[in-house]
Design an enzyme around this catalytic site. Sequence first.
Site, mmCIF file in Angstrom:
data_model
loop_
_atom_site.group_PDB
_atom_site.id
_atom_site.type_symbol
_atom_site.label_atom_id
_atom_site.label_comp_id
_atom_site.label_asym_id
_atom_site.label_seq_id
_atom_site.Cartn_x
_atom_site.Cartn_y
_atom_site.Cartn_z
ATOM 1 C CG ASP A 254 -1.670 1.269 1.448
ATOM 2 O OD1 ASP A 254 -2.597 1.513 0.671
ATOM 3 O OD2 ASP A 254 -1.325 2.036 2.373
ATOM 4 C CD GLU B 185 -2.489 2.305 -3.291
ATOM 5 O OE1 GLU B 185 -3.664 2.711 -3.390
ATOM 6 O OE2 GLU B 185 -1.854 2.336 -2.222
#
Length: 581
Positions: free
Chosen positions: A227, A301
Site C-alpha cells: 500500500d 500501489e
Amino acid sequence: MFVFRIAPIFILPALFLLAFASDVKELEWWETTIFYQIYPRSFMDSDGDGIGDLKGITSKLEYLKELGVGATWLSPMFQSPMYDFGYDIADFYDVHDEYGTMEDFDNLMAKAKELDIKIVLDFVPNHGSNESVWFEEALRGHEKYYDYFMWEDGIMDENGTLRPPNNWNSVFRKSAWEYREEVGKYYLHQFVIGQPDFNYRNPEVVEEMKNVLRFWFEKGVAGFRVDAISHLFEVDKEKFGGRYPDEPLSGDSTDDPENYNYLDHIYTKDLDETYDMVYQWREVFEEYSKKDGLERVMMTESYGSPQVTMKYFGDGERDGSHMPFNFVLISDVNGDSSAAEIKYALDKFLTFKPIDKLANWVAGNHDNNRVASRFSPMLVDGVNMIVLLLPGIAVTYMGEEIGMVDGYVSWEDTVDPSGCNTDDPINYVSASRDPERTPFQWSSEKNAGFSTGDKTWLPVAEGYETLNVEVQRTVERSHLNIYKTLAKLRAEPAFRHGRYESVAFNSDVFAFRRWHDGETYIVIINLRDVTYDIDLTYFDNVLGDLEVVVNSLDSPKTVGDVFEVSAVPVAGYEGMVLKLI
C-alpha cells in the site's frame, strides 16, 4: 438512433505487441490467475454485528471458485483502531478483533488451500497507528521505538505560537504534522493523524518490516499488495541543515493551502530510496519462494507516470514488484472517454513495460468509484472484457462481476476520513471513498444478505433487491454469468499466450485482436448508444466470418450468431467477443 456504415478510421497507429516471447513458456500461477480484491469489512458478516469478518470470507470462498478466481487479495485485516479502517495498523502480527482471531485466519487459509485459492494480504509499510505499542513506547521515551517514527521540532511564530515544522500536507488535507507534548515534538503522518509515518532511514524499521513479511509467509500467504508505496521515504533532512524543507507550490488550480494537491511533493513522494526498498523486499519474497516452491507475488500501489511505475519492476540488476499496479482504467479514462482515449490509455502501459514483464489490468478498487458508476451500468461487461482478455494479469474488485454501483452515504453516515476531513457536508462526496465500500450484495434478503444485524457499518446500496448474486445466478443472461464465461475464455491459448493489436474504429468503437497458433478472437466495445456497422478487415488476415462467443447483457445478438467480417453490426453500448471461423 442513427445508423452509420463506416470503414475503419485510422485514429492512432495500431500497436502490435507480443504478450510473451515467441516460444511459449510455462507460466507461474500469478501470471494466469484472476486476482479478486475483497474489502473484509464489507464482504460477508458471519456474526450479525454489521461488519464483515474472516469467517464470512471463509464461508464464501466457493463463490470465488465459481467465478473462476484463483487468488484473492484481502484489504488489511490486522489489529487496528480503525481510524482509516485497517490502514492504521496497531499490530502487524495479529488479526483485528472485529474480523476474528488468528484461528479464524488459519481456518481461512486451510479452506483456501482446499479450494486451491491463493491468499494475498495487504502490506501497509509506510505507517503504523498512534495506538500501537511501538508508538506508545516512543512517547514514553523508549529510544528504539522513538526512532521508528519521524519527529521534528516545531517553529515558534512571531506571536509566540508553536507551529508545525513546515508546510507539508497530509493526503487527507491539513498539516502532515501532529504535536505530542510527551516528547515536545511533532510526528509526521502523510495520511490521517492516527497514522504516524515510519522512519525508513532506521535499519531497525527496515528489518522489522521484513519480519512482518516473514511472519505471514510462514502462515502460507502467497504474496502481498503493498500500500501507498510512493510515500515510503522523505528527503534526508541532514542535506538541508537538519530541518525538513518546505515543499514548493504545485500551481494546481486549487486555492486551498490545506489541500494535498496545493503542493508539489518533491520531498515526500517517489524518492529513489523507495525503489531500493522494494528490491530488498523482493529478496524476502524469493527467500520463501525457494523454500517451498510457491512463487510469492508482490503487487505495488503507486499512482504516477509510466516512467515512475516501471521503476518498481526492477533496475535491470535486481527484481522488484511482480505487478506494479496499472491504474490507467481508473486514472486516465471514464464514461466520457472516446475510443481513441481508451486505446491510448491501454497501449501506454504495454509500450512502457519491460518486454519480459507482464502488464496487469484493474478497473476498480476500494479507493475509487465503481465501474458501473464511473463508466456506465451499460459498460460493465465491456470493461470486464478489457480487464480479463487483454494480455497480462487481471484484477477484479468485489462486486464488479455483478455490476454493483456506488451506494449513497449521507454526511451523517460518512466514516471515511478522506470525506470527513473535508469538513464539508455538501461536497464531501467528492472525497469520500465510502460509496464504493458499501456491503456486498449477495441476495434480496435483509441487508442484501451481507448481515443479519439491524445496522451495517455502511448502508447497503439502493437497488440491491434486484442487483445481487442470487438473482444473477438464477437467470441465463446476467453480468455474473458473462463474467464466468469470460473467466473460462481467458484460459484459451489466444488469450493466455497470444499477440495483441488494438484500434479505435471511430470515436465510439474500440476493438482489439488476440491471436495465437491459428486461432483469432476480436473483442469490440461500443462506448455510446449509437449503432454502427464495422469493417473488421482492417485487421490483417481477418477474413471470412466471425462467430459471437460472448456478448454483453443488453446485446441484441445470440451466442453462435455469425457475421461477415467486413460488416459486423454493433449495437449501442454493445460488447462482444467474436471468434474467426
